[in-house]
Design a protein around this motif. Structure first.
Motif, PDB file in Angstrom:
ATOM      1  N   ARG A 154      -5.206 -13.697 -10.477  1.00 40.49           N
ATOM      2  CA  ARG A 154      -4.663 -12.878  -9.401  1.00 40.49           C
ATOM      3  C   ARG A 154      -3.973 -11.674 -10.025  1.00 40.49           C
ATOM      4  N   LEU A 155      -3.776 -10.667  -9.201  1.00 40.52           N
ATOM      5  CA  LEU A 155      -3.137  -9.453  -9.700  1.00 40.52           C
ATOM      6  C   LEU A 155      -1.622  -9.537  -9.623  1.00 40.52           C
ATOM      7  N   ALA A 156      -1.108 -10.326  -8.695  1.00 38.04           N
ATOM      8  CA  ALA A 156       0.346 -10.461  -8.551  1.00 38.04           C
ATOM      9  C   ALA A 156       0.663 -11.831  -7.968  1.00 38.04           C
ATOM     10  N   ALA A 157       1.616 -12.508  -8.592  1.00 38.84           N
ATOM     11  CA  ALA A 157       2.086 -13.789  -8.071  1.00 38.84           C
ATOM     12  C   ALA A 157       3.285 -13.614  -7.160  1.00 38.84           C
ATOM     13  N   THR A 158       3.716 -12.393  -6.963  1.00 36.76           N
ATOM     14  CA  THR A 158       4.922 -12.101  -6.180  1.00 36.76           C
ATOM     15  C   THR A 158       4.670 -12.338  -4.695  1.00 36.76           C
ATOM     16  N   LYS A 159       5.627 -12.989  -4.053  1.00 34.71           N
ATOM     17  CA  LYS A 159       5.532 -13.250  -2.616  1.00 34.71           C
ATOM     18  C   LYS A 159       6.510 -12.406  -1.803  1.00 34.71           C
ATOM     19  N   ARG A 160       7.659 -12.120  -2.403  1.00 37.10           N
ATOM     20  CA  ARG A 160       8.702 -11.425  -1.644  1.00 37.10           C
ATOM     21  C   ARG A 160       9.286 -10.297  -2.489  1.00 37.10           C
TER      22      ARG A 160
END
Length: 681
Positions: free
Chosen positions: A445-451
């Motif tokens: 994935r390109l980003a694991a960030t959710k918030r």
């Protein structure tokens, strides 16, 4: 050289010192490699909580990391003396400097009796050998192309703080070395005779005098007084110091002088080669086919608040969010190079910097932009001057990739948004790319960030115009991602705090204090109803009420106090706007053509999640961070860039919340990574 039975030799102690330094660098390298591996693993993790440890090893590593972070992030409260506030470095860097000092002092006096007058000469030799072997470390920490930085994952400007303190430790060692020789000679009243007739002593005393001058002029107040002059005299005195040390040192230890010279040559050659590649168009024909020789040409645009927007289309460098470059424009500011944060992302294909006019070169940039370019928002129809040739060096800057963290909190004060906005846009751009391409054919994935939580503290509403379009675009992109993939968590919350904080933007007069003659203005927060149902007339009235005049006194209280200085404990408790103070406009210098202020949008209803929330007051960093951490399902990142007061407040909040959540006690709460961006301490 032998000093008796059981006493280590001089060359042995030099090797032992570098064994300690090498071990510390090796430990930092291992941690850096492990963090890089962890970031890759998180982006390859297909679970719903990629930023959460899933093995005993990484769980233990997270616990140990939390313990070290709580200790290293902590900082002593600032000290106020006669109106001046003095801030302290975090305990982590201080512990490293203290450890180096202890190692140096132990090696200087190990197995030597300072009370024995017959050992004073031995101590003089020992301290001299320990002093000269510190030179390579000082030069290693000073270079921009920094070998230590590459190994441990730190940028040169952070290592420069260590460079200054290691140099002060060297000065202390050299002083002890000189004092014990003087003490030995003083028994026979021989000090002046030695300095006059003993060439080795004369050269050594000259080297100590030059080093003392370097240490004194490297103090922060003197550096800030005139940075260009500081750099010039620093280079000149450094050459004199190296020459004096080389003449003073015995032949068997001159290698410790040649090694730092080699490091300096490597740094310069590497910088010139990189700069040549970045600035010659022969290496970038595909990007700039029309340029004959130089690859980078910049446009200069004046913005409200004495800020210059410098943009380089299709630059010859590649960068990451959070990095900076050294910019040189000889046609405007000859023979000067200044570091500026890159405020754009690579997807823009334009390297953009926002530069506030203060003094020296930055003032000349704004004066040129105001005189030779169509002013932003103005009615001037004169054609803009062609772009100027500029030279860039870099990019520089390093921090852990933010896209690996579950939640990211970005806090900025004033011009600090030039650092946090590209970090914000980079994560959202990754969300948008994932939304467009899908995950079916991608291994990572390109980003694991959710918030993402974004907070910007500004002094004047006019400053919002610098990034308002980018922030609104970010909100739109996030909303599209949420609509396209409602099952994937993609949350963002933005808050703009407007406050009369002189530290965010130095003012030439305290305007709020002069506002007692102006009555307070009524609140102008619109009712909570869909924006599309608000009439055009009402929207116009709201915009007029919330716009800022040149003195910005609309929200000041009759008693002279400014209502926007109040601290907002919790945004969710706000049901109405009790203060319409927008902060006074950015001060305009008398010798610089001011850019006209722009109309800005009114504060939107707080209940709408995709609006840019504008508040009057000061943020409560601890509450903001805590609310995000309560939802976090993995490691979170807190990034702050701004005044020292804001940075210290965030540091204390992160340490307190980490201890409160008891990450180091095995409660299962996730860790907090903190990055404080400031050019040196």
């Amino acid at each position: 050289m032998s000093m008796g039975d059981g006493v280590p030799g001089l060359f042995y102690l030099q090797k032992m010192y570098w064994a300690v330094i090498g071990s510390a660098i090796a430990a930092g390298t291992v941690i850096n490699v492990l963090n890089r591996f962890l970031a890759r693993q998180r982006l390859r993790d297909s679970s719903l909580t990629p930023s959460k440890p899933k093995s005993i090893f990484f769980g233990t590593y997270a616990t140990l990391t939390a313990v070290v972070r709580e200790a290293s992030y902590a900082t002593l409260p600032p000290l106020s003396i006669r109106g001046h506030t003095y801030h302290f470095a975090p305990l982590g860097p201080l512990a490293i400097i203290l450890a180096n000092l202890i190692v140096v002092l132990v090696f200087c006096f190990y197995e030597l009796d300072t009370a024995d007058q017959w050992k004073w000469e031995d101590i003089g030799y020992r301290t001299g050998f320990i002093a000269i072997c510190q030179l390579p470390l000082i030069f290693l920490l000073a270079g921009r192309q920094n070998l230590i930085g590459i190994l441990v994952g730190m940028s040169y400007e952070r290592l420069n703080w260590y460079h200054r303190w290691i140099a002060r430790t060297l000065w202390l060692t050299a002083t002890i070395h000189m004092c014990f020789w003087f003490r030995d000679w003083g028994r026979y009243d021989y000090i002046l005779y030695e300095l006059k007739h003993y060439t080795l002593a004369t050269r050594g005393f000259a080297a100590w005098c030059i080093l003392t001058f370097i240490v004194i002029t490297s103090a922060a107040p003197i550096r800030r007084f005139g940075y260009e002059f500081f750099v010039l005299q620093h280079l000149v005195t450094f050459v004199g110091f190296i020459a004096a040390v080389w003449l003073h040192a015995p032949a068997e230890v001159k290698v410790w002088v040649w090694i730092p010279i080699g490091f300096l040559v490597f740094d310069r050659v590497a910088r010139y080669l990189c700069a040549t590649y970045a600035n010659l168009s022969i290496f970038h024909r595909s990007k700039n086919p029309t340029h004959a020789l130089w690859a980078n040409r910049a446009t200069f645009t004046p913005l409200p608040g004495n800020v210059t927007r410098i943009a380089i289309e299709n630059p010859g460098v590649r960068w990451k969010p959070g990095q900076h470059v050294f910019l040189t424009c000889h046609s405007i500011v000859p023979l000067q190079s200044h570091p500026f944060t890159i405020s754009s992302i690579p997807e823009d294909n334009s390297l953009v910097m926002y530069v506030r006019a203060e003094k020296g070169g930055t003032r000349r940039f704004f004066r040129y932009a105001s005189k030779h370019h169509q002013v932003l928002g103005g009615n001037d129809t004169a054609p803009a001057k062609p772009a100027r040739t500029v030279f860039v060096e870099g990019p520089y800057g390093c921090m852990r990739p933010l896209q690996q963290f579950d939640s990211v909190i970005l806090l900025a004060g004033g011009m600090g948004a030039t650092f946090t906005v590209p970090c914000l846009r980079d994560i959202v751009a990754r969300w948008r790319t994932e939304n467009t391409q899908g995950q079916s054919s991608k291994l990572t994935r390109l980003a694991a960030t959710k918030r993402i939580r974004f907070v910007w503290v500004i002094k004047s509403r006019t400053q919002l115009s610098w990034f308002e379009n980018q922030l609104q675009s970010v909100l739109t992109d996030v909303q599209e991602c949420q609509l396209a993939n409602p099952d994937i968590i993609r949350e963002i919350e933005m808050s703009i705090y407007i406050t009369c904080d002189e530290k965010l933007e130095p003012a030439q007069s305290t305007l709020c204090a002069q506002a007692s003659q102006f009555p307070p203005q009524p609140a102008t927060l619109p009712e909570e109803k869909p924006v599309e149902k608000v009439s055009e007339k009402a929207t116009t009235e709201e915009k007029d009420n919330t716009s800022v005049n040149s003195s910005g006194q609309s929200g000041c209280r009759p008693n002279g106090g400014c209502c926007c200085t109040a601290s907002i404990e919790d945004e969710e408790d706000i049901t109405e706007t009790k203060c319409t103070c927008s902060g006074h406009a950015a001060p305009q210098s008398t010798d610089i053509k001011p850019a006209p202020e722009l109309d800005t949008k009114p504060a939107l209803p707080i209940s709408r999640p995709h609006d840019l929330m504008i508040l009057s007051g000061r943020p409560h960093a601890r509450t903001i961070i805590r609310k995000v951490l309560e939802k976090a399902e993995g490691e979170s990142a807190v990034v702050v860039c701004g005044p020292r007061g804001l940075s210290d407040d965030v540091r204390r909040s992160v340490v307190s919340l980490s201890d409160e959540r008891a990450v180091h006690k095995g409660t299962g709460a996730q860790g907090i990574y903190l990055h404080v961006e400031q050019f040196g301490w």
